[in-house]
Scaffold this motif. Structure first.
Motif, PDB file in Angstrom:
ATOM      1  N   PRO A   1      61.367  40.087  26.731  1.00  0.00           N
ATOM      2  CA  PRO A   1      60.416  39.909  25.629  1.00  0.00           C
ATOM      3  C   PRO A   1      60.242  38.465  25.186  1.00  0.00           C
ATOM      4  O   PRO A   1      59.122  38.031  24.895  1.00  0.00           O
ATOM      5  CB  PRO A   1      61.010  40.777  24.520  1.00  0.00           C
ATOM      6  N   ALA A   2      61.322  37.689  25.131  1.00  0.00           N
ATOM      7  CA  ALA A   2      61.222  36.302  24.671  1.00  0.00           C
ATOM      8  C   ALA A   2      60.322  35.473  25.579  1.00  0.00           C
ATOM      9  O   ALA A   2      59.618  34.561  25.109  1.00  0.00           O
ATOM     10  CB  ALA A   2      62.608  35.669  24.582  1.00  0.00           C
ATOM     11  N   GLU A   3      60.333  35.760  26.877  1.00  0.00           N
ATOM     12  CA  GLU A   3      59.448  35.046  27.798  1.00  0.00           C
ATOM     13  C   GLU A   3      57.994  35.442  27.554  1.00  0.00           C
ATOM     14  O   GLU A   3      57.093  34.597  27.594  1.00  0.00           O
ATOM     15  CB  GLU A   3      59.857  35.353  29.240  1.00  0.00           C
ATOM     16  N   LEU A   4      57.780  36.706  27.286  1.00  0.00           N
ATOM     17  CA  LEU A   4      56.424  37.192  27.005  1.00  0.00           C
ATOM     18  C   LEU A   4      55.891  36.576  25.707  1.00  0.00           C
ATOM     19  O   LEU A   4      54.707  36.219  25.628  1.00  0.00           O
ATOM     20  CB  LEU A   4      56.417  38.712  26.917  1.00  0.00           C
ATOM     21  N   HIS A   5      56.751  36.437  24.701  1.00  0.00           N
ATOM     22  CA  HIS A   5      56.339  35.821  23.446  1.00  0.00           C
ATOM     23  C   HIS A   5      55.859  34.388  23.705  1.00  0.00           C
ATOM     24  O   HIS A   5      54.819  33.958  23.170  1.00  0.00           O
ATOM     25  CB  HIS A   5      57.497  35.786  22.444  1.00  0.00           C
ATOM     26  N   ALA A   6      56.611  33.651  24.521  1.00  0.00           N
ATOM     27  CA  ALA A   6      56.260  32.262  24.809  1.00  0.00           C
ATOM     28  C   ALA A   6      54.938  32.177  25.572  1.00  0.00           C
ATOM     29  O   ALA A   6      54.099  31.318  25.291  1.00  0.00           O
ATOM     30  CB  ALA A   6      57.377  31.595  25.606  1.00  0.00           C
ATOM     31  N   ALA A   7      54.760  33.066  26.544  1.00  0.00           N
ATOM     32  CA  ALA A   7      53.517  33.076  27.317  1.00  0.00           C
ATOM     33  C   ALA A   7      52.320  33.413  26.436  1.00  0.00           C
ATOM     34  O   ALA A   7      51.253  32.800  26.538  1.00  0.00           O
ATOM     35  CB  ALA A   7      53.632  34.064  28.473  1.00  0.00           C
ATOM     36  N   ALA A   8      52.505  34.380  25.544  1.00  0.00           N
ATOM     37  CA  ALA A   8      51.415  34.769  24.638  1.00  0.00           C
ATOM     38  C   ALA A   8      51.059  33.624  23.698  1.00  0.00           C
ATOM     39  O   ALA A   8      49.882  33.397  23.392  1.00  0.00           O
ATOM     40  CB  ALA A   8      51.819  36.009  23.844  1.00  0.00           C
ATOM     41  N   GLU A   9      52.075  32.886  23.243  1.00  0.00           N
ATOM     42  CA  GLU A   9      51.830  31.737  22.371  1.00  0.00           C
ATOM     43  C   GLU A   9      50.984  30.683  23.081  1.00  0.00           C
ATOM     44  O   GLU A   9      50.200  29.959  22.449  1.00  0.00           O
ATOM     45  CB  GLU A   9      53.162  31.125  21.928  1.00  0.00           C
ATOM     46  N   ALA A  10      51.130  30.618  24.406  1.00  0.00           N
ATOM     47  CA  ALA A  10      50.356  29.666  25.216  1.00  0.00           C
ATOM     48  C   ALA A  10      48.969  30.198  25.557  1.00  0.00           C
ATOM     49  O   ALA A  10      48.203  29.521  26.245  1.00  0.00           O
ATOM     50  CB  ALA A  10      51.115  29.330  26.491  1.00  0.00           C
ATOM     51  N   GLY A  11      48.657  31.408  25.095  1.00  0.00           N
ATOM     52  CA  GLY A  11      47.326  31.963  25.318  1.00  0.00           C
ATOM     53  C   GLY A  11      47.187  32.862  26.527  1.00  0.00           C
ATOM     54  O   GLY A  11      46.083  33.260  26.895  1.00  0.00           O
ATOM     55  N   TRP A  12      48.324  33.224  27.130  1.00  0.00           N
ATOM     56  CA  TRP A  12      48.282  34.091  28.305  1.00  0.00           C
ATOM     57  C   TRP A  12      48.205  35.557  27.884  1.00  0.00           C
ATOM     58  O   TRP A  12      48.636  35.930  26.786  1.00  0.00           O
ATOM     59  CB  TRP A  12      49.545  33.921  29.134  1.00  0.00           C
ATOM     60  N   GLN A  13      47.678  36.388  28.785  1.00  0.00           N
ATOM     61  CA  GLN A  13      47.841  37.829  28.650  1.00  0.00           C
ATOM     62  C   GLN A  13      49.254  38.180  29.134  1.00  0.00           C
ATOM     63  O   GLN A  13      49.808  37.489  29.995  1.00  0.00           O
ATOM     64  CB  GLN A  13      46.798  38.559  29.493  1.00  0.00           C
ATOM     65  N   THR A  14      49.831  39.220  28.586  1.00  0.00           N
ATOM     66  CA  THR A  14      51.220  39.540  28.915  1.00  0.00           C
ATOM     67  C   THR A  14      51.400  41.033  29.173  1.00  0.00           C
ATOM     68  O   THR A  14      50.726  41.864  28.566  1.00  0.00           O
ATOM     69  CB  THR A  14      52.157  39.129  27.765  1.00  0.00           C
ATOM     70  N   VAL A  15      52.337  41.338  30.062  1.00  0.00           N
ATOM     71  CA  VAL A  15      52.715  42.720  30.337  1.00  0.00           C
ATOM     72  C   VAL A  15      54.239  42.773  30.434  1.00  0.00           C
ATOM     73  O   VAL A  15      54.846  42.078  31.261  1.00  0.00           O
ATOM     74  CB  VAL A  15      52.094  43.242  31.647  1.00  0.00           C
ATOM     75  N   GLY A  16      54.850  43.584  29.597  1.00  0.00           N
ATOM     76  CA  GLY A  16      56.283  43.791  29.669  1.00  0.00           C
ATOM     77  C   GLY A  16      56.617  44.846  30.709  1.00  0.00           C
ATOM     78  O   GLY A  16      55.962  45.889  30.776  1.00  0.00           O
ATOM     79  N   VAL A  17      57.622  44.566  31.519  1.00  0.00           N
ATOM     80  CA  VAL A  17      58.034  45.499  32.567  1.00  0.00           C
ATOM     81  C   VAL A  17      59.393  46.076  32.163  1.00  0.00           C
ATOM     82  O   VAL A  17      60.425  45.415  32.270  1.00  0.00           O
ATOM     83  CB  VAL A  17      58.114  44.812  33.941  1.00  0.00           C
ATOM     84  N   ALA A  18      59.368  47.306  31.662  1.00  0.00           N
ATOM     85  CA  ALA A  18      60.584  47.967  31.167  1.00  0.00           C
ATOM     86  C   ALA A  18      61.054  48.973  32.209  1.00  0.00           C
ATOM     87  O   ALA A  18      60.631  50.133  32.209  1.00  0.00           O
ATOM     88  CB  ALA A  18      60.296  48.666  29.846  1.00  0.00           C
ATOM     89  N   ARG A  19      61.924  48.520  33.069  1.00  0.00           N
ATOM     90  CA  ARG A  19      62.397  49.381  34.154  1.00  0.00           C
ATOM     91  C   ARG A  19      63.673  50.106  33.735  1.00  0.00           C
ATOM     92  O   ARG A  19      64.633  49.462  33.292  1.00  0.00           O
ATOM     93  CB  ARG A  19      62.634  48.567  35.424  1.00  0.00           C
ATOM     94  N   PRO A  20      63.712  51.426  33.884  1.00  0.00           N
ATOM     95  CA  PRO A  20      64.902  52.187  33.515  1.00  0.00           C
ATOM     96  C   PRO A  20      66.144  51.670  34.236  1.00  0.00           C
ATOM     97  O   PRO A  20      66.118  51.401  35.445  1.00  0.00           O
ATOM     98  CB  PRO A  20      64.557  53.614  33.972  1.00  0.00           C
TER      99      PRO A  20
END
Length: 221
Positions: free
Chosen positions: A184-203
């Motif tokens: 999640p922390a990487e996704l937050h940083a990417a979103a702050e930079a204006g990127w679209q984001t997708v979290g991959v939650a693998r069991p």
């Protein structure tokens, strides 16, 4: 449709255990010999200097290896460690000692994106050399041709800082980028930079039950 898909590796494309167990166990006993046997390699010389600077250690190879093993035990994303690991893994893949494995959904998704005209890149804490070797020697064959760019903490920056994602966007010449990661922390940083984001939650993966907040979340690509 997005112009670029940028992908994390560990926990997103490949099981975390493949890195923290298989690859780490392969590199661990080879770090000392690699430093001694490649003492004239500029990349190794630079890595050794960085280890000394970061740790304050002024001893020989054994002391350097103790520092490296400590970083590995703590799974710290330290640049000289990643450099040396990448060189060792590169040789391991070339020798046939190592073969990269992916989650079952990954390679079909990569090939479909590529076929659809989506450009693919990787952003991983592992060195670019290690990434290229990883994708070049897989259970699905040589996948290097699917990717147009590779980024690591050296040529982009820390994965949890928005500035790194802005730097990658500049290199790609685009702001139409979607980032896939299990952290999640990487996704937050990417979103702050204006990127679209997708979290991959693998069991079963370390971030499989994480709170991905505002990010779209999937269990497979």
């Amino acid at each position: 449709m997005t112009e670029w898909v940028v992908l994390d590796i560990e926990g997103t494309l490949s099981a975390t255990d493949q890195v923290l167990v298989t690859l780490y166990d392969y590199a661990r006993p080879r770090l000392g010999p690699w430093i001694d046997d490649h003492a004239d390699d500029p990349a190794v010389v630079q890595a050794v200097a960085q280890i000394r600077e970061l740790s304050g250690v002024d001893g020989g190879t054994d002391e350097l290896v103790r520092v490296l093993h400590g970083w590995m035990d703590a799974d710290q994303k330290v640049t000289p460690l990643k450099t040396l690991q990448g060189l060792i893994w590169q040789q391991g893949y070339a020798n046939g000692d190592l073969v990269a494995e992916f989650f079952p959904d990954v390679v079909p998704a990569l090939r479909q994106w590529h076929e659809d005209g989506v450009k693919l890149a990787v952003f991983s804490s592992g060195s670019v050399a290690g990434q290229v070797a990883f994708f070049g020697h897989t259970t699905e064959g040589d996948l290097r041709g699917l990717f147009e760019h590779h980024f690591d903490t050296v040529n982009a920056g820390p994965k949890r800082e928005a500035a790194s994602y802005r730097k990658i966007a500049e290199a790609l010449g685009s702001n139409d980028i979607t980032f896939y990661s299990d952290v999640p922390a990487e996704l937050h940083a990417a979103a702050e930079a204006g990127w679209q984001t997708v979290g991959v939650a693998r069991p079963g993966e370390p971030y499989g039950d994480a709170d991905f907040g505002p990010h779209k979340t999937v269990s497979a690509l």
